[in-house]
Motif scaffolding. Sequence first.
Motif: not given
Length: 483
Positions: A374-375, A416-418, A424-428, A432-435
């Motif tokens: 859903n995210a 985690e913060r920067a 985050m979506v494409s390279f880790t 998804y919901a955390d991203a």
Amino acid sequence: MPDPKPILLVGAGLAGSLLAVLLAKQGFPVVVAERRGDPRAKGYVGGRSINLALSVRGVTALQAAGIAEQVLADALPMPGRIMHPDTLTDATGEGTVYQPYSQDPDDAIRSVSRGGLNVALLDAADQTPGVDIRFEHRCTHVDLENATATFDTPQGEVKIEGRVIMGADGAFSAVRQAMQTSDRFDYSQQYLEAGYKELHIPAPADLPDLSKGVSEKFDGYAMDSKGLHIWAGRGGGASMMIALPNPDKSFTCTLFWPYAGTHGFDAVEPLSDKALRLFFDEHYPDTRWLMPTLVEDFRANPTSSLVTVRCRPWRRGRGLILGDAAHAIVPFFGQGMNAAFEDCRVLSEMIAEANGDLESVMDPFWRARVDNANAIADMAIANFVEMREKVADEAFLYHKRVEQAVHAQLGEEMPERATPLYNMVSFTNVPYADALRRGRELDKTIARIASLVPPERAESMDEASWRELIADHARRVLGGQPA
Ligand SMILES: Cc1cc2nc3c(=O)[nH]c(=O)nc-3n(C[C@H](O)[C@H](O)[C@H](O)COP(=O)(O)OP(=O)(O)OC[C@H]3O[C@@H](n4cnc5c(N)ncnc54)[C@H](O)[C@@H]3O)c2cc1C
């Protein structure tokens, strides 16, 4: 005593063929039933190359199946976006704007051929002992309680019984349709007001009006192949076109236009050939040199709709759905296939952790995945607005510049913060919901920093001092101190 019946997998598309490999590698016999004929025997339906952006989640899943290296060998890295202004008056690329996705040049999404990838996955499935692929098997009926399905085949109706039945049969899944008739099954389907149509930029050899210097400049391509090309902000911000490179030096372009409005399919499709050409000359001026078959392609290629499907639960009786069957999303984050591949990897890891007790992980699997699906569905819709309207907007570009500077300076110190949402979506493989949650927090921080160091101030500073100032503010804001 394990159930001797095979896992019955419906659909040998991208997710189905990868999942077959991953399950068979764990010792499960798998029967895969696919509606279409074998693309390797018939030549891939679709003719011209259609490509997809593969990112880290997809690569991670392909690695688990042992075929990442082979797929990546033919993939073309796109480390950034290349924006085409609507004033571009030649094909040299002069005037385009390059926006890197990341400060790390290795962070690239990769253009892969859909047909080539499907064939590579089918080959891998065929070569994995325990996989039995049956083409020209269109699933017409599913009995979820007995893991049995009926198929229309050239030889007549065939019934197959599995240990469980898994639906990897795409956005209009027959397995999901069987679930939809059961009690307390939540389902929603949302069409975008925009549709899509594919067009084609051939290799320079087929572009008589292109000067030779252009293809020399771009390593034999008619445009820079190291980026995802975007013609944004057309039709008052409602319409855009993108193009991804192919290994044969051509590009596959996709129009994403609303159906309605003066820059929409309903208004442009009825235009005469001449008026259609003039329309493109006006709004996509550099295509004049790049699309000699524009009119033919525009007429011949279908206009297709874009749908988001959300549902739950993904398991009913002895049936499970995944990939587009469980969560079809719009393509603006380039994540549908990547999310489907991630489903396959996560499911196979959960089965391994449960020592092969497949049935025990069917519920935990979908519960672990549904919020992430859903995210990414939400992010994909939001990215449509970002791509078609904002990528050419000054304030947005400054926001992105600050974001990338913060990432470059503090990404390693505080990943985690920067780390920005796109990265985050494409390279880790961050869920998804955390991203999405972390990305929204970072967005607020970046907006705050951009207001503390506005673009006017940036103009009066050299790049190094600006970066230092941005990092200083970011460290304070992210560290919870007053900026
Ligand atoms: C224009 C566009 C661009 C896209 N770009 C990207 C991108 O850049 N990156 C990305 O990650 N994703 C992208 N996607 C999304 C991606 O195509 C899908 O998410 C992906 O194909 C899902 O894989 P799947 O295996 O779940 O479904 P599919 O690939 O649809 O495969 C389903 C398979 O099931 C078969 N099937 C269907 N019904 C039956 C039946 N009744 N019986 C038997 N077999 C059946 C089909 O023939 C097919 O082989 C894009 C999508 C579109 C529309």
